[in-house]
Motif scaffolding. Structure first.
Motif, PDB file in Angstrom:
ATOM      1  N   ALA A 211     -21.446 -18.633 -39.937  1.00  0.00           N
ATOM      2  CA  ALA A 211     -20.486 -17.763 -40.038  1.00  0.00           C
ATOM      3  C   ALA A 211     -20.648 -16.475 -40.963  1.00  0.00           C
ATOM      4  CB  ALA A 211     -19.053 -18.350 -40.543  1.00  0.00           C
ATOM      5  N   GLU A 212     -21.426 -16.426 -41.914  1.00  0.00           N
ATOM      6  CA  GLU A 212     -21.623 -15.435 -42.717  1.00  0.00           C
ATOM      7  C   GLU A 212     -22.339 -14.279 -42.095  1.00  0.00           C
ATOM      8  OE1 GLU A 212     -22.680 -18.585 -43.358  1.00  0.00           O
ATOM      9  OE2 GLU A 212     -21.474 -19.075 -44.974  1.00  0.00           O
ATOM     10  N   LEU A 213     -23.317 -14.602 -41.098  1.00  0.00           N
ATOM     11  CA  LEU A 213     -23.938 -13.560 -40.179  1.00  0.00           C
ATOM     12  C   LEU A 213     -23.209 -12.850 -39.248  1.00  0.00           C
ATOM     13  CD1 LEU A 213     -27.575 -15.136 -39.693  1.00  0.00           C
ATOM     14  CD2 LEU A 213     -26.882 -13.656 -41.306  1.00  0.00           C
ATOM     15  N   ILE A 214     -22.150 -13.623 -38.789  1.00  0.00           N
ATOM     16  CA  ILE A 214     -21.020 -13.275 -37.894  1.00  0.00           C
ATOM     17  C   ILE A 214     -20.110 -12.152 -38.449  1.00  0.00           C
ATOM     18  CG2 ILE A 214     -19.280 -13.698 -36.479  1.00  0.00           C
ATOM     19  CD1 ILE A 214     -20.501 -16.425 -35.698  1.00  0.00           C
ATOM     20  N   THR A 215     -19.865 -12.678 -39.912  1.00  0.00           N
ATOM     21  CA  THR A 215     -18.899 -11.909 -40.727  1.00  0.00           C
ATOM     22  C   THR A 215     -19.545 -10.531 -40.898  1.00  0.00           C
ATOM     23  OG1 THR A 215     -17.764 -13.755 -41.455  1.00  0.00           O
ATOM     24  CG2 THR A 215     -17.797 -11.546 -42.904  1.00  0.00           C
ATOM     25  N   GLN A 216     -20.991 -10.754 -41.207  1.00  0.00           N
ATOM     26  CA  GLN A 216     -21.738  -9.233 -41.636  1.00  0.00           C
ATOM     27  C   GLN A 216     -21.653  -8.522 -40.132  1.00  0.00           C
ATOM     28  OE1 GLN A 216     -26.185  -9.400 -41.624  1.00  0.00           O
ATOM     29  NE2 GLN A 216     -25.856  -8.979 -43.935  1.00  0.00           N
ATOM     30  N   ALA A 217     -22.096  -9.042 -39.279  1.00  0.00           N
ATOM     31  CA  ALA A 217     -21.997  -8.306 -38.013  1.00  0.00           C
ATOM     32  C   ALA A 217     -20.724  -7.515 -37.623  1.00  0.00           C
ATOM     33  CB  ALA A 217     -22.536  -8.861 -36.699  1.00  0.00           C
ATOM     34  N   THR A 218     -19.661  -8.233 -38.034  1.00  0.00           N
ATOM     35  CA  THR A 218     -18.557  -7.807 -37.821  1.00  0.00           C
ATOM     36  C   THR A 218     -18.066  -6.552 -38.559  1.00  0.00           C
ATOM     37  OG1 THR A 218     -17.747 -10.124 -36.962  1.00  0.00           O
ATOM     38  CG2 THR A 218     -15.966  -8.206 -37.501  1.00  0.00           C
ATOM     39  N   LEU A 219     -18.526  -6.812 -39.768  1.00  0.00           N
ATOM     40  CA  LEU A 219     -18.192  -5.788 -40.898  1.00  0.00           C
ATOM     41  C   LEU A 219     -18.985  -4.573 -40.609  1.00  0.00           C
ATOM     42  CD1 LEU A 219     -18.187  -7.631 -44.253  1.00  0.00           C
ATOM     43  CD2 LEU A 219     -16.267  -6.819 -42.937  1.00  0.00           C
ATOM     44  N   VAL A 220     -20.158  -4.722 -40.157  1.00  0.00           N
ATOM     45  CA  VAL A 220     -21.060  -3.509 -39.729  1.00  0.00           C
ATOM     46  C   VAL A 220     -20.400  -2.824 -38.782  1.00  0.00           C
ATOM     47  CG1 VAL A 220     -23.328  -2.839 -38.645  1.00  0.00           C
ATOM     48  CG2 VAL A 220     -23.251  -4.386 -40.427  1.00  0.00           C
ATOM     49  N   PHE A 221     -20.269  -3.326 -37.606  1.00  0.00           N
ATOM     50  CA  PHE A 221     -19.668  -2.616 -36.137  1.00  0.00           C
ATOM     51  C   PHE A 221     -18.344  -2.212 -36.468  1.00  0.00           C
ATOM     52  CE2 PHE A 221     -23.250  -5.151 -34.325  1.00  0.00           C
ATOM     53  CZ  PHE A 221     -23.856  -4.123 -33.600  1.00  0.00           C
ATOM     54  N   THR A 222     -17.466  -3.063 -37.203  1.00  0.00           N
ATOM     55  CA  THR A 222     -16.115  -2.292 -37.324  1.00  0.00           C
ATOM     56  C   THR A 222     -16.119  -1.098 -38.641  1.00  0.00           C
ATOM     57  OG1 THR A 222     -15.812  -4.111 -39.193  1.00  0.00           O
ATOM     58  CG2 THR A 222     -14.908  -4.490 -37.035  1.00  0.00           C
ATOM     59  N   GLY A 223     -16.979  -1.383 -39.368  1.00  0.00           N
ATOM     60  CA  GLY A 223     -17.222  -0.172 -40.376  1.00  0.00           C
ATOM     61  C   GLY A 223     -17.763   1.117 -39.575  1.00  0.00           C
ATOM     62  N   VAL A 224     -18.670   1.151 -38.835  1.00  0.00           N
ATOM     63  CA  VAL A 224     -19.250   2.072 -38.058  1.00  0.00           C
ATOM     64  C   VAL A 224     -18.211   2.779 -37.062  1.00  0.00           C
ATOM     65  CG1 VAL A 224     -20.902   3.021 -36.223  1.00  0.00           C
ATOM     66  CG2 VAL A 224     -21.535   1.489 -38.211  1.00  0.00           C
ATOM     67  N   PHE A 225     -17.249   1.812 -36.242  1.00  0.00           N
ATOM     68  CA  PHE A 225     -16.401   2.086 -35.555  1.00  0.00           C
ATOM     69  C   PHE A 225     -15.332   2.864 -36.437  1.00  0.00           C
ATOM     70  CE2 PHE A 225     -12.156   0.860 -33.716  1.00  0.00           C
ATOM     71  CZ  PHE A 225     -12.226   1.204 -32.516  1.00  0.00           C
ATOM     72  N   ILE A 226     -14.846   2.521 -37.459  1.00  0.00           N
ATOM     73  CA  ILE A 226     -13.939   3.242 -38.241  1.00  0.00           C
ATOM     74  C   ILE A 226     -14.418   4.698 -38.660  1.00  0.00           C
ATOM     75  CG2 ILE A 226     -12.411   3.265 -40.353  1.00  0.00           C
ATOM     76  CD1 ILE A 226     -12.283   0.235 -40.150  1.00  0.00           C
ATOM     77  N   ILE A 227     -15.714   4.874 -39.250  1.00  0.00           N
ATOM     78  CA  ILE A 227     -16.221   5.877 -39.448  1.00  0.00           C
ATOM     79  C   ILE A 227     -16.216   6.939 -38.406  1.00  0.00           C
ATOM     80  CG2 ILE A 227     -18.441   7.028 -40.058  1.00  0.00           C
ATOM     81  CD1 ILE A 227     -18.879   4.668 -42.020  1.00  0.00           C
ATOM     82  N   GLY A 228     -16.665   6.453 -37.272  1.00  0.00           N
ATOM     83  CA  GLY A 228     -16.742   7.299 -36.182  1.00  0.00           C
ATOM     84  C   GLY A 228     -15.359   7.951 -35.588  1.00  0.00           C
TER      85      GLY A 228
END
Length: 713
Positions: free
Chosen positions: A565-582
């Motif tokens: 679950a930790e890795l899934i959460t990390q990946a989610t945070l990465v892609f959602t963060g980049v999505f918002i930044i874009g």
């Protein structure tokens, strides 16, 4: 891929467009002009007239014409026939010539170019295949047009002579007459403007053309274009401020004014000048003011900023005009006289301020470019986020890169780029000649854009190739079905290093492609695009769309493989963060674009006026969707950071990402539809975009005599 810019005539003449007789022979008869012996505005430049056996006829013709124009005998050809009916005003004048033009550039071109052997000024232009050399003593001087607006009566004789000589169809004209008008009865005034190619000192068409179809010749300073080299991208029509290059939607190629170099070779002025009824058009070595003229200006009302290309045209306009002059075509631009007496463009609110949807008008011939840019940017973002994340040690992305889904991920990125490039090819007038798009890598941002994306695709292919031996699914499939053991075949190869190296190469190629994709639209002749918002839109879409596709592939893979679950959460945070930044990057660009263009009075401001009126509701809808997306995405990200990581949130993220795709498509369609170039004024019907669209809507365009061609490609 250094961004070299042509900034002066020396570079243009001695650079990429060096003269090659095999490539640059000027077929005036069949390519850029149709010469007819019976046409009063034409001269016969065919091979048969160059024959030595025809010398007696030529000499007789010279004798007849010399009676009325003895001062110009020295400019006549010794191998081409001059018709006896050519009048005195049709011959080029014999005047003292200045050393430099007003931009500080030498007028004598032979000393600033290395494209001739030993600086020899007697090089053949191979007109219609004729190897003979014209005898015009000023053939290596920069020539240009002189337009006296006070004299133009709007008869369109120049248009007719040009089109007849060049055998143009009804929907094309290398020279056109537009109007600006102002005042009120009884003090109402109109000024006519006759405009063709200005054979500029800094020809942006030559720099922009990816196929090298353009050449700046030392002879007369003519900027000539080869329609047979052109593949019909139309980029030169974007960058030219004067609407000189003409894209034929029927033939799928561009052609333009060739300065009538065949006539210049024998001492005659261009056909349009010779046909001018009111003595409004003249021609000669640049900066030479014709007889009975008192001005030699670089602009008049309706003429774009001459600093964009340093055009070789001069004007006279002495009659008093109203403070404001409006265009007779549909473009919402008019011209206001400032304190110095110069006319500057301002917005003309022809449509009022009512807001409309006009969703149907989002559909245009630029649809392939909408798909091209969006898919290419999404593919770039997809690869950049995932590969660079794994390269910099993000555990979740490293885990994905080591999984069997990494190969399908690379193939997905390659497939999206391939589709994008296919869309760009379908936009061409001659799609099968797409390979010519790399001919002008030295200068053309469009050529560099395509080259960068080609490198990106090649890098994706290499990365996929080196990733194959590490893909267990593929290894087992080939072993069981083809008895091929990839592991044994690649034993000893540093596959991990090769994958990393190929990936870095892919990132570099893609970054170059994205950079020059932005440079393609930083065009001074199109102020609506010539803004940082173009870059923020491209980068923002690349990050947001890439994060969407990457998030779907990576997170679903991690969930399927029962990763922690930790890795899934990390990946989610990465892609959602980049999505918002874009999305934030795109929103900031839109805010600045709106603020700048609201204060702008040029064609960019006029385009923004249309965006806020004709497409006003659609524009606001897109902006509100983007704002709502950002707010909801930040809220969801906050929930993730607070520890609420229920997988049901992934569905909400998916909905937001799909809404962003829809928002991006609307924004990109508006991007292409709204742009207003700094082009010349049109007439009520001819060169009037509103009339052209009306003619297509009601079927009037089906009649060729209307002068509106169907969008056939």
């Amino acid at each position: 891929m250094m961004n070299q810019e042509l900034t002066n005539k020396d570079e243009i003449l001695s650079g990429v467009q060096s003269y090659d007789p095999a490539r640059d022979s000027i077929n005036v008869e069949n390519s850029t002009a149709s010469v007819s012996q019976t046409n009063a505005s034409k001269i016969n430049t065919s091979k048969t007239n160059a024959s030595k056996t025809n010398a007696s006829k030529t000499n007789a013709s010279k004798t007849n014409t010399s009676k009325t124009n003895t001062s110009k005998t020295k400019t006549r050809s010794n191998h081409w026939e001059i018709r006896t009916e050519e009048q005195d005003y049709a011959f080029l004048p014999d005047q003292p010539i200045k050393d430099k033009n007003r931009y500080g550039k030498p007028i004598d071109l032979i000393d600033i170019t290395d494209i001739t052997d030993n600086k020899k000024p007697d090089r053949s232009l191979f007109i219609n295949g004729n190897p003979e050399i014209g005898s015009n003593p000023d053939r290596n001087k920069q020539h240009g047009f002189f337009f006296t607006a006070d004299n133009c009566i709007g008869c369109h004789a120049c248009e007719s002579a040009c089109s007849e000589k060049n055998d143009n169809p009804a929907h094309l004209s290398f020279r056109s007459v537009g109007y600006v008008e102002g005042g009120s009865y009884p003090d109402y005034k109109r000024m006519n403007i006759s405009m063709a190619c200005n054979h500029c000192d800094d020809p942006v068409c030559l720099k922009g053309c990816p196929t090298r179809a353009y050449t700046k010749h030392a002879e007369y300073g003519a900027v000539l274009q080869d329609p047979e080299t052109c593949f019909g991208c139309g980029y030169c029509t974007w960058v030219c401020p004067y609407n000189a290059p003409q894209l034929d939607p029927v033939k799928g190629q561009v052609s333009k004014c060739n300065m009538c170099v065949d006539r210049l070779e024998v001492g005659l002025k261009p056909a349009c000048v010779s046909a001018c009824v009111g003595n409004a058009l003249d021609f000669g070595v640049i900066e030479n003011t014709p007889e009975n003229r008192e001005q030699c200006k670089t602009s008049i009302p309706g003429f774009p900023d001459p600093e964009i290309t340093q055009p070789n045209i001069r004007f006279q306009q002495t009659k008093t005009l109203p403070i404001e002059m409006t265009r007779t075509d549909s473009m919402p631009v008019k011209y206001h006289k400032d304190a110095k007496g110069n006319y500057k463009p301002i917005i003309d609110q022809k449509q009022g301020k009512a807001k409309h949807w006009n969703f149907s008008k989002l559909n245009s011939r630029e649809n392939p470019l909408v798909l091209f840019t969006l898919f290419a940017q999404a593919a770039l973002g997809l690869f950049f986020i995932t590969f660079l994340g794994a390269l910099f040690g993000l555990e979740s992305l490293t885990s994905f890169a080591n999984s069997d889904m990494f190969l399908p991920f690379i193939i997905t990125s390659l497939g999206m780029t391939t589709f994008a490039l296919l869309m760009s090819v379908t936009h061409l007038g001659k799609p099968m000649r797409f390979y010519r798009g790399f001919n002008n890598l030295r200068y053309s941002p469009m050529a560099r854009e395509g080259f960068g994306l080609a490198l990106f695709s090649a890098g994706c292919g290499l990365t996929a190739l080196f990733s194959m031996p590490g893909n267990q699914w593929l290894v087992e499939f080939l072993s069981s079905n083809l008895a091929l053991n990839l592991v044994t075949l690649t034993e000893g190869l540093p596959l991990a290093a090769l994958v990393t190296g190929a990936g870095v190469f892919t990132v570099i190629g893609g970054a170059g492609g994205l950079f020059y994709m932005n440079k393609c639209y930083q065009i001074k002749a199109r102020p609506f695009w010539h803004h940082i918002q173009t870059a923020t839109s491209f980068v923002g879409n690349s990050l947001a769309l890439g994060a969407f596709v990457g998030g779907v592939l990576v997170i679903s893979t991690l969930i399927y493989s029962q990763t922690s679950a930790e890795l899934i959460t990390q990946a989610t945070l990465v892609f959602t963060g980049v999505f918002i930044i874009g999305m934030i990057i795109e929103a900031l660009g839109l805010i600045k674009h709106n603020n700048d263009l609201n204060r702008s009075e040029n064609e960019g401001g006029a385009a923004h006026y249309i965006q806020c009126t004709t497409f006003g509701k659609t524009y606001l809808f897109r902006n509100w969707l983007l704002a709502v997306n950002i707010i909801f995405a930040i809220t969801l990200l906050g929930l993730n950071l607070a520890g609420f990581n229920d997988t049901s949130l992934l569905f909400v993220w998916l909905v937001l990402a799909l809404i962003n795709c829809f928002t991006s498509a609307i924004g990109r369609a508006l991007f292409y539809i709204l742009v207003i170039p700094t082009t010349m004024p049109g007439a009520f019907f001819w060169k009037n975009k509103a009339f052209e669209q009306h003619a297509r809507d009601i079927g009037l365009a089906d009649n060729p005599a209307t002068g509106v061609a169907p969008l056939a490609h």
